[in-house]
Design a protein around this motif. Sequence first.
Motif, PDB file in Angstrom:
ATOM      1  N   TRP A   1       3.896  11.345   3.109  1.00 53.84           N
ATOM      2  CA  TRP A   1       2.952  11.493   2.079  1.00 53.84           C
ATOM      3  C   TRP A   1       3.039  13.018   0.979  1.00 53.84           C
ATOM      4  O   TRP A   1       3.257  12.692  -0.273  1.00 53.84           O
ATOM      5  CB  TRP A   1       1.436  11.280   2.146  1.00 53.84           C
ATOM      6  N   THR A   2       3.117  13.740   1.791  1.00 50.01           N
ATOM      7  CA  THR A   2       3.420  14.939   1.371  1.00 50.01           C
ATOM      8  C   THR A   2       4.672  14.997   0.560  1.00 50.01           C
ATOM      9  O   THR A   2       4.952  15.574  -0.577  1.00 50.01           O
ATOM     10  CB  THR A   2       3.513  16.079   2.478  1.00 50.01           C
ATOM     11  N   ASN A   3       5.952  14.439   0.971  1.00 50.96           N
ATOM     12  CA  ASN A   3       7.242  14.303   0.303  1.00 50.96           C
ATOM     13  C   ASN A   3       6.929  13.521  -0.974  1.00 50.96           C
ATOM     14  O   ASN A   3       7.507  13.975  -1.896  1.00 50.96           O
ATOM     15  CB  ASN A   3       8.210  13.609   1.406  1.00 50.96           C
ATOM     16  N   MET A   4       6.260  12.563  -0.896  1.00 53.66           N
ATOM     17  CA  MET A   4       6.003  11.780  -2.219  1.00 53.66           C
ATOM     18  C   MET A   4       5.324  12.251  -3.227  1.00 53.66           C
ATOM     19  O   MET A   4       5.450  12.431  -4.197  1.00 53.66           O
ATOM     20  CB  MET A   4       5.411  10.463  -1.644  1.00 53.66           C
ATOM     21  N   LEU A   5       4.357  13.400  -2.751  1.00 57.16           N
ATOM     22  CA  LEU A   5       3.642  14.107  -3.607  1.00 57.16           C
ATOM     23  C   LEU A   5       4.625  15.185  -4.450  1.00 57.16           C
ATOM     24  O   LEU A   5       4.183  15.732  -5.611  1.00 57.16           O
ATOM     25  CB  LEU A   5       2.583  15.024  -3.083  1.00 57.16           C
ATOM     26  N   GLY A   6       5.807  15.354  -4.078  1.00 61.27           N
ATOM     27  CA  GLY A   6       6.774  15.997  -4.658  1.00 61.27           C
ATOM     28  C   GLY A   6       7.626  15.247  -5.636  1.00 61.27           C
ATOM     29  O   GLY A   6       8.572  15.910  -6.361  1.00 61.27           O
ATOM     30  N   ILE A   7       7.502  13.980  -5.673  1.00 66.79           N
ATOM     31  CA  ILE A   7       8.308  13.147  -6.669  1.00 66.79           C
ATOM     32  C   ILE A   7       7.359  13.092  -7.842  1.00 66.79           C
ATOM     33  O   ILE A   7       6.306  12.725  -7.871  1.00 66.79           O
ATOM     34  CB  ILE A   7       8.470  11.703  -6.010  1.00 66.79           C
ATOM     35  N   THR A   8       7.950  13.309  -9.139  1.00 69.43           N
ATOM     36  CA  THR A   8       7.050  13.661 -10.320  1.00 69.43           C
ATOM     37  C   THR A   8       6.552  12.344 -10.666  1.00 69.43           C
ATOM     38  O   THR A   8       5.173  12.342 -11.183  1.00 69.43           O
ATOM     39  CB  THR A   8       8.008  14.119 -11.495  1.00 69.43           C
TER      40      THR A   8
ATOM     41  N   ARG B   1      -1.320   3.064  -5.869  1.00 73.51           N
ATOM     42  CA  ARG B   1      -0.333   2.283  -6.433  1.00 73.51           C
ATOM     43  C   ARG B   1       0.639   2.756  -7.333  1.00 73.51           C
ATOM     44  O   ARG B   1       0.477   3.362  -8.088  1.00 73.51           O
ATOM     45  CB  ARG B   1      -1.001   0.910  -7.029  1.00 73.51           C
ATOM     46  N   TRP B   2       1.901   2.384  -6.790  1.00 78.76           N
ATOM     47  CA  TRP B   2       3.176   2.941  -7.547  1.00 78.76           C
ATOM     48  C   TRP B   2       4.344   1.921  -7.307  1.00 78.76           C
ATOM     49  O   TRP B   2       4.346   1.590  -6.217  1.00 78.76           O
ATOM     50  CB  TRP B   2       3.587   4.295  -6.964  1.00 78.76           C
ATOM     51  N   LEU B   3       5.067   1.534  -8.243  1.00 75.73           N
ATOM     52  CA  LEU B   3       6.235   0.808  -8.466  1.00 75.73           C
ATOM     53  C   LEU B   3       5.738  -0.812  -7.910  1.00 75.73           C
ATOM     54  O   LEU B   3       6.440  -1.393  -7.343  1.00 75.73           O
ATOM     55  CB  LEU B   3       7.396   1.474  -7.508  1.00 75.73           C
ATOM     56  N   GLY B   4       4.501  -1.072  -8.128  1.00 81.66           N
ATOM     57  CA  GLY B   4       4.059  -2.384  -7.665  1.00 81.66           C
ATOM     58  C   GLY B   4       3.954  -2.370  -6.117  1.00 81.66           C
ATOM     59  O   GLY B   4       3.715  -3.487  -5.360  1.00 81.66           O
ATOM     60  N   VAL B   5       3.765  -1.313  -5.558  1.00 81.93           N
ATOM     61  CA  VAL B   5       3.409  -1.125  -4.153  1.00 81.93           C
ATOM     62  C   VAL B   5       2.193  -0.313  -3.783  1.00 81.93           C
ATOM     63  O   VAL B   5       1.754   0.796  -4.674  1.00 81.93           O
ATOM     64  CB  VAL B   5       4.600  -0.168  -3.293  1.00 81.93           C
ATOM     65  N   VAL B   6       1.258  -0.722  -3.004  1.00 79.25           N
ATOM     66  CA  VAL B   6      -0.085  -0.060  -2.503  1.00 79.25           C
ATOM     67  C   VAL B   6       0.369   0.833  -1.285  1.00 79.25           C
ATOM     68  O   VAL B   6       0.730   0.129  -0.422  1.00 79.25           O
ATOM     69  CB  VAL B   6      -0.750  -1.141  -2.248  1.00 79.25           C
ATOM     70  N   TRP B   7       0.701   2.078  -1.546  1.00 77.69           N
ATOM     71  CA  TRP B   7       0.977   3.073  -0.628  1.00 77.69           C
ATOM     72  C   TRP B   7      -0.212   3.453   0.112  1.00 77.69           C
ATOM     73  O   TRP B   7      -1.024   4.063  -0.370  1.00 77.69           O
ATOM     74  CB  TRP B   7       1.690   4.462  -1.360  1.00 77.69           C
ATOM     75  N   LEU B   8      -0.011   3.763   1.478  1.00 84.58           N
ATOM     76  CA  LEU B   8      -1.036   4.022   2.449  1.00 84.58           C
ATOM     77  C   LEU B   8      -0.563   5.315   3.297  1.00 84.58           C
ATOM     78  O   LEU B   8       0.681   5.242   3.564  1.00 84.58           O
ATOM     79  CB  LEU B   8      -1.602   2.908   3.269  1.00 84.58           C
ATOM     80  N   ARG B   9      -1.234   6.096   3.414  1.00 83.80           N
ATOM     81  CA  ARG B   9      -0.879   7.366   4.337  1.00 83.80           C
ATOM     82  C   ARG B   9      -1.527   6.937   5.721  1.00 83.80           C
ATOM     83  O   ARG B   9      -2.808   6.543   5.879  1.00 83.80           O
ATOM     84  CB  ARG B   9      -1.683   8.789   4.013  1.00 83.80           C
TER      85      ARG B   9
END
Length: 282
Positions: A175-182, A206-214
């Motif tokens: 999740w921390t990695n993803m927070l580095g994606i603009t 939700r991003w790119l049609g996906v519900v992302w869960l940590r």
Amino acid sequence: MTANTIPVAFIKQFESEVKEAYQRKSSKLRGSVRTKTGVRGASVMFPKFGTGTAVQKPRNSPIPPMNPDHSSVEVFLSDYYAGDWVDKLDELKTNIPERQLLANAHAYALGRQTDALIVAALDGATTARNVTGTGDLADSAGITKAKILKGLEMLNANDVPDDGDRVGLVSPQGWTNMLGITEFVNSQYIGQTDLPFGGQGMEMKRWLGVVWLRYTGLSITSNIRTGFIYHKSAVAHAIQEDVTTDITWHGDRAAHWINAMMAMGAGLIDEAGLVRLKSTET
């Protein structure tokens, strides 16, 4: 003294508290998969229905049947328990809400087990479902934009529906990695309502049609963590007995035995509906 002397209201309240905690705070993944309740027997079959192809036919001739493939996936049920003793006199000496704490502890334990069953089913996919490559696609990299886009490409190539029921699971470090994606955090790309810093906090978006869960329960081997993107219909969760409780008085112990239990199982229905995101963690 018997169990029948325990106030009925206490038993009902304890059971309702367990169920509320289980639904409210404990299992994170239960709603992200295909669920069947009221199962009887030691296992249950989840049907898997293939696709058909439309064809042409000569005028006035019979229409040929599509005959799509029919198969099923068997999911076995297992029993799980969470129990504790509560000494009668100890209840008089503590100034903590013992009943509420036990209800939460039981619910959280059963919820973690529910999620562990679902993750084990996801882990059962073959290596063919791994996102692989070099650079940002390599297992030695973290969760990168390239890795995510490649995973979505694999799902799209299998005609997995992009209907809002896609789920992504990543670890706290992922999740921390993803927070580095603009594109994941910048409101210029996703709008204010989908920023990961509001609403439900740093846990879900939700991003790119996906519900992302940590999620903290993903498997790791030699610093290689396995995350997932999957469609809800690709994973099965069978419930034979939902979370229930039992409270019994034991005179020889001068204590109540308080037990919560459930009977559930999980399995992978369709490998084509998921991809695995391997990443290295420190």
